[in-house]
Write a protein that holds these residues in place. Structure first.
Motif, PDB file in Angstrom:
ATOM      1  N   UNK A  18       0.841  -1.199   0.000  1.00  0.00           N
ATOM      2  CA  UNK A  18       0.000   0.000   0.000  1.00  0.00           C
ATOM      3  C   UNK A  18       0.876   1.249   0.000  1.00  0.00           C
ATOM      4  N   UNK A  19       0.340   2.377  -0.429  1.00  0.00           N
ATOM      5  CA  UNK A  19       1.101   3.630  -0.331  1.00  0.00           C
ATOM      6  C   UNK A  19       1.590   3.843   1.097  1.00  0.00           C
ATOM      7  N   UNK A  20       2.808   4.389   1.213  1.00  0.00           N
ATOM      8  CA  UNK A  20       3.393   4.560   2.539  1.00  0.00           C
ATOM      9  C   UNK A  20       2.550   5.522   3.374  1.00  0.00           C
ATOM     10  N   UNK A  21       2.208   5.076   4.573  1.00  0.00           N
ATOM     11  CA  UNK A  21       1.550   5.928   5.563  1.00  0.00           C
ATOM     12  C   UNK A  21       2.363   5.829   6.838  1.00  0.00           C
ATOM     13  N   UNK A  22       2.722   6.958   7.407  1.00  0.00           N
ATOM     14  CA  UNK A  22       3.624   6.951   8.561  1.00  0.00           C
ATOM     15  C   UNK A  22       2.973   6.364   9.805  1.00  0.00           C
ATOM     16  N   UNK A  23       1.643   6.428   9.898  1.00  0.00           N
ATOM     17  CA  UNK A  23       0.954   6.047  11.140  1.00  0.00           C
ATOM     18  C   UNK A  23       1.658   6.719  12.319  1.00  0.00           C
ATOM     19  N   UNK A  24       1.851   8.014  12.152  1.00  0.00           N
ATOM     20  CA  UNK A  24       2.673   8.797  13.070  1.00  0.00           C
ATOM     21  C   UNK A  24       2.039   8.915  14.439  1.00  0.00           C
ATOM     22  N   UNK A  25       2.858   9.280  15.402  1.00  0.00           N
ATOM     23  CA  UNK A  25       2.412   9.489  16.776  1.00  0.00           C
ATOM     24  C   UNK A  25       2.614  10.951  17.160  1.00  0.00           C
ATOM     25  N   UNK A  26       1.927  11.365  18.219  1.00  0.00           N
ATOM     26  CA  UNK A  26       2.099  12.697  18.769  1.00  0.00           C
ATOM     27  C   UNK A  26       2.452  12.572  20.246  1.00  0.00           C
ATOM     28  N   UNK A  27       3.640  13.019  20.668  1.00  0.00           N
ATOM     29  CA  UNK A  27       4.704  13.590  19.840  1.00  0.00           C
ATOM     30  C   UNK A  27       5.301  12.535  18.910  1.00  0.00           C
ATOM     31  N   UNK A  28       6.087  12.947  17.901  1.00  0.00           N
ATOM     32  CA  UNK A  28       6.644  11.983  16.957  1.00  0.00           C
ATOM     33  C   UNK A  28       7.430  10.888  17.668  1.00  0.00           C
ATOM     34  N   UNK A  29       7.282   9.642  17.172  1.00  0.00           N
ATOM     35  CA  UNK A  29       7.995   8.527  17.813  1.00  0.00           C
ATOM     36  C   UNK A  29       9.498   8.732  17.693  1.00  0.00           C
ATOM     37  N   UNK A  30      10.219   8.233  18.672  1.00  0.00           N
ATOM     38  CA  UNK A  30      11.679   8.266  18.635  1.00  0.00           C
ATOM     39  C   UNK A  30      12.195   6.929  18.110  1.00  0.00           C
ATOM     40  N   UNK A  31      13.526   6.806  17.995  1.00  0.00           N
ATOM     41  CA  UNK A  31      14.093   5.581  17.431  1.00  0.00           C
ATOM     42  C   UNK A  31      13.817   4.371  18.307  1.00  0.00           C
ATOM     43  N   UNK A  32      13.827   4.547  19.605  1.00  0.00           N
ATOM     44  CA  UNK A  32      13.545   3.413  20.485  1.00  0.00           C
ATOM     45  C   UNK A  32      12.156   2.853  20.209  1.00  0.00           C
ATOM     46  N   UNK A  33      11.178   3.725  20.101  1.00  0.00           N
ATOM     47  CA  UNK A  33       9.814   3.284  19.794  1.00  0.00           C
ATOM     48  C   UNK A  33       9.739   2.678  18.403  1.00  0.00           C
ATOM     49  N   UNK A  34      10.501   3.238  17.468  1.00  0.00           N
ATOM     50  CA  UNK A  34      10.490   2.720  16.098  1.00  0.00           C
ATOM     51  C   UNK A  34      11.023   1.292  16.045  1.00  0.00           C
ATOM     52  N   UNK A  35      12.115   1.022  16.755  1.00  0.00           N
ATOM     53  CA  UNK A  35      12.666  -0.335  16.756  1.00  0.00           C
ATOM     54  C   UNK A  35      11.732  -1.313  17.478  1.00  0.00           C
ATOM     55  N   UNK A  36      11.080  -0.866  18.535  1.00  0.00           N
ATOM     56  CA  UNK A  36      10.120  -1.737  19.196  1.00  0.00           C
ATOM     57  C   UNK A  36       8.988  -2.120  18.246  1.00  0.00           C
ATOM     58  N   UNK A  37       8.552  -1.164  17.443  1.00  0.00           N
ATOM     59  CA  UNK A  37       7.490  -1.437  16.487  1.00  0.00           C
ATOM     60  C   UNK A  37       8.005  -2.326  15.359  1.00  0.00           C
ATOM     61  N   UNK A  38       9.218  -2.056  14.872  1.00  0.00           N
ATOM     62  CA  UNK A  38       9.809  -2.920  13.843  1.00  0.00           C
ATOM     63  C   UNK A  38       9.904  -4.365  14.343  1.00  0.00           C
ATOM     64  N   UNK A  39      10.322  -4.540  15.583  1.00  0.00           N
ATOM     65  CA  UNK A  39      10.440  -5.886  16.154  1.00  0.00           C
ATOM     66  C   UNK A  39       9.074  -6.563  16.253  1.00  0.00           C
ATOM     67  N   UNK A  40       8.062  -5.793  16.670  1.00  0.00           N
ATOM     68  CA  UNK A  40       6.718  -6.365  16.807  1.00  0.00           C
ATOM     69  C   UNK A  40       6.160  -6.774  15.450  1.00  0.00           C
ATOM     70  N   UNK A  41       6.400  -5.969  14.425  1.00  0.00           N
ATOM     71  CA  UNK A  41       5.966  -6.323  13.075  1.00  0.00           C
ATOM     72  C   UNK A  41       6.700  -7.573  12.599  1.00  0.00           C
ATOM     73  N   UNK A  42       8.009  -7.635  12.847  1.00  0.00           N
ATOM     74  CA  UNK A  42       8.805  -8.780  12.400  1.00  0.00           C
ATOM     75  C   UNK A  42       8.352 -10.077  13.056  1.00  0.00           C
ATOM     76  N   UNK A  43       7.925 -10.017  14.310  1.00  0.00           N
ATOM     77  CA  UNK A  43       7.440 -11.225  14.989  1.00  0.00           C
ATOM     78  C   UNK A  43       6.279 -11.854  14.234  1.00  0.00           C
ATOM     79  N   UNK A  44       5.480 -11.040  13.584  1.00  0.00           N
ATOM     80  CA  UNK A  44       4.366 -11.543  12.793  1.00  0.00           C
ATOM     81  C   UNK A  44       4.826 -11.992  11.406  1.00  0.00           C
ATOM     82  N   UNK A  45       5.732 -11.249  10.798  1.00  0.00           N
ATOM     83  CA  UNK A  45       6.144 -11.558   9.431  1.00  0.00           C
ATOM     84  C   UNK A  45       6.917 -12.868   9.334  1.00  0.00           C
TER      85      UNK A  45
END
Length: 260
Positions: A18-45
């Motif tokens: 799908x077209x890229x959507x940031x699914x951004x957070x407020x305040x913007x997510x930091x790298x720690x949160x980004x890696x936690x989300x990447x890891x959670x997505x990878x657990x499913x993939x």
């Protein structure tokens, strides 16, 4: 929006290109949160046959210019999944991608697992664990992302656009790598599109050393048999349609993919 909801939205986007959507957070997510989300997505993939187990890692934003552009003090990393790792000759289907692109890179083939309990590792130790360096193409689906204005953690959360890698050869042992004199050419249907010498963003041993220690801080291990993409030798190269793409790296060999 909960983390679980964000994870499910990203999974849906990745699986459908799908077209890229940031699914951004407020305040913007930091790298720690980004890696936690990447890891959670990878657990499913990793349970999805189209993706499968982790076959390696990509390193991005590891040139001085890109570090400055994004205001970073270190690179970022993403996963390569086994279902998207290809050896030459690779046959790819153009319609599988929304916005296909590649980056020509040196890939490190890991010969010895770098155990988590032994971190941090120095460059000499990491060098001994690398079986060889080979030419590779990182496969990207940019999904119409506005990269110049991207908040980098949003890209990290979605695996930095990686959709695989093509691994070539024959490659060289780490001690035989002539990085300064390495010429890279990128061709489409036999016509050179990009030609650069000494364009590696950093020495690949340094890149892998950073990755090993970065992964250890996340409780992850770089394992024997995995590949590490050590950073691009050219700007992102976009291609719409079919054709034969070839990367040659002097002293390392070549890597080729055909889009049909």
């Amino acid at each position: 929006m909960t983390d679980t909801t964000t994870r499910e939205l990203i999974l849906q986007d990745l699986r459908s290109a799908a077209p890229f959507a940031a699914h951004a957070t407020t305040p913007p997510r930091d790298l720690s949160a980004a890696y936690q989300l990447q890891d959670a997505v990878a657990e499913q993939l990793v349970t999805d046959p189209s993706f499968g187990p982790v076959a390696g890692w990509k390193i991005a934003v590891n040139s001085a210019a890109l570090l400055a552009r994004f205001g970073m003090s270190e690179p970022v990393s993403g996963r390569i999944f086994e279902g998207q790792r290809h050896d030459v000759p690779a046959e790819l289907t153009a319609s599988d991608y929304r916005q296909f692109a590649i980056e020509p890179e040196i890939a490190a083939i890991i010969g010895t697992t770098l155990a988590l309990q032994d971190a941090p590792r120095d460059a000499d130790t990491v060098k001994r664990a690398i079986a060889r360096f080979v030419p590779a193409m990182e496969l990207l689906d940019m999904r119409d992302a506005d990269m110049p204005n991207m908040h980098l953690p949003d890209a990290v959360a979605q695996n930095i656009s990686n959709v695989g890698a093509v691994i070539g050869g024959p490659g060289v042992a780490p001690d035989q790598l002539d990085l300064a004199g390495l010429r890279m050419t990128l061709s489409l249907d036999g016509e050179i599109q990009h030609d650069a010498t000494g364009a590696a963003p950093q020495h690949p041993v340094e890149a892998v050393t950073w990755l090993v220690n970065h992964l250890s801080q996340r409780g992850l291990t770089l394992a024997a048999g995995q590949v590490v993409l050590c950073g691009t030798h050219s700007p992102i190269w976009y291609h719409n349609g079919t054709g034969q793409i070839e990367v040659q790296m002097s002293g390392l060999g070549g890597v080729k993919a055909t889009l049909t």
